[in-house]
Design an enzyme around this catalytic site. Structure first.
Site, PDB file in Angstrom:
ATOM      1  N   ASN A 162     -21.103   2.758  -4.851  1.00  0.00           N
ATOM      2  CA  ASN A 162     -21.026   2.146  -6.219  1.00  0.00           C
ATOM      3  C   ASN A 162     -20.945   0.693  -5.930  1.00  0.00           C
ATOM      4  O   ASN A 162     -21.312  -0.072  -6.819  1.00  0.00           O
ATOM      5  CB  ASN A 162     -19.349   2.401  -6.291  1.00  0.00           C
ATOM      6  N   VAL A 163     -20.627   0.310  -4.725  1.00  0.00           N
ATOM      7  CA  VAL A 163     -20.776  -1.051  -4.536  1.00  0.00           C
ATOM      8  C   VAL A 163     -22.275  -1.495  -3.918  1.00  0.00           C
ATOM      9  O   VAL A 163     -22.861  -2.685  -4.454  1.00  0.00           O
ATOM     10  CB  VAL A 163     -19.865  -1.701  -3.337  1.00  0.00           C
ATOM     11  N   GLY A 164     -22.797  -0.726  -2.946  1.00  0.00           N
ATOM     12  CA  GLY A 164     -24.004  -1.096  -2.226  1.00  0.00           C
ATOM     13  C   GLY A 164     -25.019  -1.204  -3.525  1.00  0.00           C
ATOM     14  O   GLY A 164     -25.840  -2.151  -3.449  1.00  0.00           O
ATOM     15  N   GLY A 220     -25.403   2.030   2.987  1.00  0.00           N
ATOM     16  CA  GLY A 220     -24.508   2.609   2.089  1.00  0.00           C
ATOM     17  C   GLY A 220     -24.959   1.984   0.755  1.00  0.00           C
ATOM     18  O   GLY A 220     -24.757   0.930   0.328  1.00  0.00           O
ATOM     19  N   LYS A 223       0.767  -1.296   0.090  1.00  0.00           N
ATOM     20  CA  LYS A 223       0.025  -0.050   0.037  1.00  0.00           C
ATOM     21  C   LYS A 223       0.747   1.306  -0.076  1.00  0.00           C
ATOM     22  O   LYS A 223       2.032   1.214   0.527  1.00  0.00           O
ATOM     23  CB  LYS A 223      -0.857   0.112   1.208  1.00  0.00           C
TER      24      LYS A 223
HETATM   25  P1  NAD Z   1     -18.705   4.532  -2.154  1.00  0.00           P
HETATM   26  O1  NAD Z   1     -18.212   5.811  -1.330  1.00  0.00           O
HETATM   27  O2  NAD Z   1     -19.213   4.663  -3.726  1.00  0.00           O
HETATM   28  O3  NAD Z   1     -20.134   4.402  -1.450  1.00  0.00           O
HETATM   29  C1  NAD Z   1     -20.244   4.309   0.036  1.00  0.00           C
HETATM   30  C2  NAD Z   1     -21.702   4.728   0.118  1.00  0.00           C
HETATM   31  O4  NAD Z   1     -22.008   4.875   1.656  1.00  0.00           O
HETATM   32  C3  NAD Z   1     -21.755   6.196  -0.273  1.00  0.00           C
HETATM   33  O5  NAD Z   1     -23.088   6.318  -0.822  1.00  0.00           O
HETATM   34  C4  NAD Z   1     -22.124   7.168   1.089  1.00  0.00           C
HETATM   35  O6  NAD Z   1     -23.074   8.230   0.886  1.00  0.00           O
HETATM   36  C5  NAD Z   1     -22.596   6.085   2.018  1.00  0.00           C
HETATM   37  N1  NAD Z   1     -22.414   6.379   3.318  1.00  0.00           N
HETATM   38  C6  NAD Z   1     -21.318   6.763   4.116  1.00  0.00           C
HETATM   39  N2  NAD Z   1     -21.406   6.783   5.297  1.00  0.00           N
HETATM   40  C7  NAD Z   1     -22.498   6.260   5.596  1.00  0.00           C
HETATM   41  C8  NAD Z   1     -23.357   6.017   6.846  1.00  0.00           C
HETATM   42  N3  NAD Z   1     -22.777   6.435   8.026  1.00  0.00           N
HETATM   43  N4  NAD Z   1     -24.563   5.407   6.551  1.00  0.00           N
HETATM   44  C9  NAD Z   1     -24.942   5.108   5.582  1.00  0.00           C
HETATM   45  N5  NAD Z   1     -24.505   5.370   4.356  1.00  0.00           N
HETATM   46  C10 NAD Z   1     -23.228   5.936   4.385  1.00  0.00           C
HETATM   47  O7  NAD Z   1     -17.817   3.373  -1.887  1.00  0.00           O
HETATM   48  P2  NAD Z   1     -17.686   1.887  -2.315  1.00  0.00           P
HETATM   49  O8  NAD Z   1     -16.805   1.763  -3.513  1.00  0.00           O
HETATM   50  O9  NAD Z   1     -19.260   1.657  -2.837  1.00  0.00           O
HETATM   51  O10 NAD Z   1     -17.488   1.265  -1.258  1.00  0.00           O
HETATM   52  C11 NAD Z   1     -18.082   1.007  -0.319  1.00  0.00           C
HETATM   53  C12 NAD Z   1     -17.563   0.042   0.828  1.00  0.00           C
HETATM   54  O11 NAD Z   1     -16.911  -1.002   0.241  1.00  0.00           O
HETATM   55  C13 NAD Z   1     -16.182   0.885   1.540  1.00  0.00           C
HETATM   56  O12 NAD Z   1     -15.944   0.584   2.758  1.00  0.00           O
HETATM   57  C14 NAD Z   1     -14.987   0.329   0.786  1.00  0.00           C
HETATM   58  O13 NAD Z   1     -13.667   0.349   1.245  1.00  0.00           O
HETATM   59  C15 NAD Z   1     -15.350  -0.838   0.565  1.00  0.00           C
HETATM   60  N6  NAD Z   1     -14.753  -1.748  -0.896  1.00  0.00           N
HETATM   61  C16 NAD Z   1     -14.947  -1.153  -1.962  1.00  0.00           C
HETATM   62  C17 NAD Z   1     -14.398  -1.666  -3.046  1.00  0.00           C
HETATM   63  C18 NAD Z   1     -14.796  -1.322  -4.393  1.00  0.00           C
HETATM   64  O14 NAD Z   1     -14.335  -2.000  -5.226  1.00  0.00           O
HETATM   65  N7  NAD Z   1     -15.172  -0.131  -4.822  1.00  0.00           N
HETATM   66  C19 NAD Z   1     -13.438  -2.909  -2.836  1.00  0.00           C
HETATM   67  C20 NAD Z   1     -13.165  -3.443  -1.619  1.00  0.00           C
HETATM   68  C21 NAD Z   1     -13.943  -2.922  -0.330  1.00  0.00           C
END
Ligand code: NAD
Length: 366
Positions: A188-190, A185, A80
């Protein structure tokens, strides 16, 4: 500042501290373990208050990547990097190019991808100076659709596969029709996870701090909106935390009604002992670094090249790995997070691929 005796040091193979006064770059690269291959992990930019804070973060995150990649059976090690600075104020093309030059000097032992505070365009700027950046190529994604390099679709699909494995193990069912799932949440992933679940017939509850993100799931997927207070505590079958870490803690665990936790957010357990606390309550926890590995799998194949079908088949193995973790946990009586760590250690300590051969292969395709 201690390094070798730092509590998070954990036998890191290599640490580099980079400074470029002209551009203001101050960065640390941590390479934890390369027994499976070159270390791949995100480059984070954050206004750390102290050098110590930056060092702690990079060591912790780097080690985590070794475990994630090994558990996903990738020929990758863990590393990292962190750039100390505020991405909104200090990020310039010159600084990113300086970072690229430093990455190049590591000769491919570490490969950077995007992380919080950096984006695909930022990595492309670094890429003017080095080949050792990943997650930036436009190509057909794991689902055959055009991909910009964003790993989120593969992460969401892998989380869906892992959630199904957890439901099969805990609830004894393959079909998700009418399964009740609460997602915290809708980013992007949710959102993508919600769409997979909807297509499989699940009933959804959603919450996001941004109302428009939540509304999209309500409008497009027929999800029921929830609140920040109740999203994790609804009487559902599964909770899928996809926002932030440390949501499984002393306060939340006693209040959970779901019997399966399967979400993509990193570092879901506030402390390691919460692993046991979930087991004691009879809740099946799909370890975060096992279930959210779809993205790193996708990024790996961007470098080595593979058909979308082969990438998807590899992401599908997340379900098998989780089933192995759940079964070992049942047999040993130990919690799933501890078993996942143990399984990852087996995979990176016993790996037989000659490192040099692997590095050459990556350098050739890089
Ligand atoms: P993202 O920023 O697109 O989505 C996160 C969402 O969570 C946002 O819509 C944000 O508004 C919401 N959020 C933030 N705080 C919140 C709360 N207290 N209550 C409810 N919603 C809340 O991020 P992502 O890429 O979707 O990633 C989501 C999680 O998955 C992160 O923890 C990230 O580290 C993990 N992750 C993502 C990937 C990836 O490929 N994108 C890979 C591994 C892990």
């Amino acid at each position: 500042m201690n390094v070798f005796s730092h509590p998070e040091f954990d036998n890191h193979e290599h640490l580099s501290f980079f400074c470029d006064p002209e551009t203001g770059l101050k960065a640390i690269v941590a390479i934890h373990n390369t027994s499976r291959g070159p270390a791949l992990g995100g480059c984070r930019m954050f206004p750390y208050a102290t050098d110590e804070e930056a060092l702690r973060d990079v060591l912790r995150l780097s080690r985590g990547m070794t475990y994630k990649s090994a558990l996903a059976n990738l020929d990758l090690g863990g590393g990292k990097s962190v750039i100390i600075g505020d991405p909104r104020k200090h990020k310039t093309e010159a600084l990113l190019e300086a970072m690229g030059k430093h990455l190049e000097s590591l000769g491919g032992h570490y490969i950077a991808a995007e992380d919080s505070g950096t984006s695909v365009p930022d990595l492309k700027v670094m890429g003017r100076q080095t080949r050792h950046v990943a997650g930036i190529a436009e190509r057909a994604g794991f689902d055959g659709k055009p991909s910009s390099g964003d790993p989120s679709p593969a992460t969401a699909y892998g989380t869906f596969i892992g959630l199904k494995a957890a439901v099969r193990h805990k609830l004894g069912r393959d079909d998700l029709k009418g399964l009740k799932v609460a997602i915290q949440g809708i980013g992007n992933v949710g959102f993508r996870l919600a769409r997979h679940l909807k297509e499989a017939g699940a009933e959804l509850w959603v919450y996001d701090i941004f109302a428009d993100n939540m509304q999209r799931a309500v409008d497009e997927l027929g999800a029921t909106p929830a609140s920040t207070e109740d999203i994790l505590f609804l009487p559902v079958d599964v909770i899928a935390p996809c926002a932030m870490g440390a949501v499984l803690n002393d306060d939340s665990i006693p209040q959970l009604k779901a019997t399966v936790v399967a979400g993509a957010a990193n570092n879901l357990l506030e402390h390691p002992e919460h692993d046991q606390a979930l087991k004691d309550r009879g809740i099946l926890y799909a370890p975060d670094f096992a279930i959210n590995a779809g993205g790193i799998i996708d990024v790996f194949y961007e470098r080595t090249g593979a058909s979308p079908g082969a990438v998807r088949a590899h992401v599908d193995t997340i379900g098998d790995t989780l089933t192995e973790i759940f079964t070992r946990s049942d047999h040993s009586g130990r919690p799933t997070g501890a078993i996942a760590n143990e399984l990852a250690e087996e995979r990176f300590r016993k790996h037989v691929t000659p490192v040099n051969a692997m590095r050459e292969r990556v350098a050739r395709v890089g």
